[in-house]
Write an enzyme that holds these catalytic residues in place. Structure first.
Site, PDB file in Angstrom:
ATOM      1  N   GLU A  81      31.527  -7.292   0.325  1.00 24.40           N
ATOM      2  CA  GLU A  81      32.289  -7.830   1.448  1.00 24.40           C
ATOM      3  C   GLU A  81      32.301  -6.854   2.632  1.00 24.40           C
ATOM      4  OE1 GLU A  81      33.365 -10.776   1.272  1.00 24.40           O
ATOM      5  OE2 GLU A  81      34.834 -10.980   2.881  1.00 24.40           O
ATOM      6  N   ASP A  82      32.499  -5.591   2.351  1.00 29.06           N
ATOM      7  CA  ASP A  82      32.750  -4.631   3.432  1.00 29.06           C
ATOM      8  C   ASP A  82      31.496  -3.990   4.000  1.00 29.06           C
ATOM      9  OD1 ASP A  82      35.346  -5.204   3.047  1.00 29.06           O
ATOM     10  OD2 ASP A  82      35.953  -3.229   2.321  1.00 29.06           O
TER      11      ASP A  82
END
Ligand code: MN
Length: 513
Positions: A81-82
């Site tokens: 996600e990051d």
């Protein structure tokens, strides 16, 4: 369980890993290095390196007794996600199982708390259904523990949302899984952000009470130790646990705010090897100190509905104080503090939940356990959906089948969508806004003219996806459209549309909702 320690290093994680295998250790080392590298340019709100969050999550997992695979996934839980690490990369470097866990946590991260307490049960259901594997849920809890312990660095509006979500969703899930150690921490760390005034008051109250009783409690603990030693129990472990601030607050609300009526603010715990030792020790204590009538509880012969076992008694210490004593075996202690986490073992690197034959049966853990009499003691607070899952299992003779069915029907073929107010509606996969509308109310279905998904206008035949926020536009003189029958998935929508036109019910259609 640690949550405020500043510096954690890889070595401490390796030391905290119980029964670690060579393979597990090298997996953890590799995930550590990988996460450090891919997150190297990223910072937390506090300004510290993002990696600190990952190592803290991994450390929490090691303390919960998780194995190498889960700890490694803890290191990697934010990298998709990051920092946009691809699924292929994780699979190539760490294998399918770790990828599965990381994807699970990423998915879970997209579910947001939307307010209104009456929807919380649905949201907990959504969390559990989305997790599929118990380890995904445990990673998410370990992740949340670190986030909530660094919440002071986050914007104030966000603080309240995250803390409320923790208090309403995460802590109750941890509690239901029996991981009390974790649920207490989650509660106490969120409490001040959700109820600042009340938590200040409780903190103060507790401090005063402690000042008052500390000295006599220490004195009592010494005489207790002496009494036990005289009766061949010099090895009994004695410690004490202080009630969490949040649960003290809840209890105070029930007792008209009178702290004098609460006897288990501090409870002494005595841990002995066997069940018969527990009863012996109870006898010794009652032989020396006078017990408070009506407060002697045998939760060994009659466990609490959640499976909790222990002997409880409350005694007069002789100098005006009253103290609760809990007597249990080491196994009961571990079970009461770590719950399901203490039953997960890793044999040859494979997940094996003690006494649980397949990876889905952990859902049973959410149920009240059978008491010794074989009768189920219901607390009356078991949510309906948990009962349904068990019902479901009771009707399937074979465990393998149950796992398959659960994967198929309950978990895989359902999606969860939200009303604009945050209510969760669960529907079969490929459901459309029409299914959603009839699920809310037949009138909304009958009069539907349009739909918005996540704020954008769309057709009524659009397939809904997990987490969509759906809004239906209605017009008072509208009626259902027969074409809807072609794309509605739920029996309830089909039935209403057919009823409206007096069509006979379709016979062979599989009941989908
Ligand atoms: Mn995280």
């Amino acid at each position: 369980m640690q949550y405020q320690k500043k510096e954690i290093n890889l070595n401490e994680i390796l030391l905290a890993m119980k029964n670690a295998t060579e393979e597990g250790i090298s997996l953890v080392k590799k995930a550590h290095d990988f996460a450090k590298e891919v997150h190297k340019d990223q910072k937390r709100f506090s300004g510290e390196p993002y990696f600190n969050h990952l190592i803290a999550t991994a450390y929490n997992l090691a303390q919960l007794g998780m194995g190498g695979t889960t700890i490694a996934a803890g290191f990697l839980h934010d990298c998709m996600e990051d920092v946009d690490v691809k699924a292929e990369t994780i699979e190539r470097e760490f294998g399918k199982e770790i990828l599965f866990l990381v994807e699970g946590v990423t998915k879970l991260g997209k579910i947001r708390y939307k307010g209104a307490e009456r929807y919380n049960e649905s949201l907990r259901k959504l969390f559990i259904a989305t997790s599929k594997d118990i380890r995904v849920l445990i990673i998410k809890l370990a992740d949340r523990l670190h986030n909530i312990s660094t919440l002071q660095y986050v914007r104030p509006e966000k603080q309240v949302r995250i803390a409320t979500e923790t208090l309403q969703i995460y802590a109750p899930i941890a509690y239901r899984l029996g991981i009390r150690k974790l649920s207490r921490l989650l509660e106490d760390l969120s409490f001040p952000f959700v109820y600042p005034e009340e938590s200040k008051k409780i903190k103060h109250l507790l401090k005063e009470k402690r000042k008052e009783t500390e000295h006599s409690l220490e004195k009592f603990q010494r005489s207790l130790h002496k009494a036990l030693a005289e009766n061949k129990y010099s090895n009994a472990k004695i410690d004490h646990r202080v009630k969490s601030l949040y649960s003290l607050w809840l209890k105070l609300n029930k007792k008209d705010g009178d702290i004098e009526k609460i006897y288990d603010i501090t409870a002494l715990r005595i841990i002995v090897p066997t069940i018969s030792d527990c009863y012996q020790v109870l006898g010794i204590i009652h032989g020396v100190w006078r017990p408070l009538p009506g407060r002697i509880k045998d939760y060994i012969a009659f466990p609490k509905p959640n499976g909790y076992q222990s002997l409880h008694t409350t005694i007069f210490t002789g100098d005006g104080t009253i103290v609760e004593i809990q007597i249990k075996t080491d196994e009961m202690y571990k079970d009461s503090e770590y719950g399901i986490a203490s039953h997960i073992t890793y044999k040859e690197g494979k997940l094996n939940v003690h006494g649980i034959k397949n990876s889905f049966e952990w859902i049973k853990y959410l149920l009240p356990k059978k008491t010794n009499g074989g009768e189920e003691k219901s607390s009356g607070r078991t949510p309906q959906w948990i009962n349904e899952l068990v019902e479901y299992q009771n009707h399937t003779s074979d465990n393998e089948d149950y796992a398959e069915d659960l994967k198929g029907d309950f978990l895989k073929e359902r999606i969860f969508v939200f009303t604009p107010k945050g209510d969760v509606v669960d529907l079969p996969t490929d459901s459309t806004p029409i299914d959603f509308a009839y699920n809310i109310h037949s009138d909304i279905g009958d009069k539907a003219v349009g739909a918005k998904i996540n704020g954008k206008y769309t057709t009524l035949s659009t397939k809904l996806k997990n987490g969509d926020i759906v809004e239906i536009t209605t017009r008072s003189n509208e009626k259902p459209n027969l074409k809807w029958l072609d794309f509605t998935k739920t029996a309830i929508a089909q039935r209403h549309i057919r009823n409206y036109y007096n069509l006979p019910p379709r016979k062979k259609r599989k009941n989908n909702d």
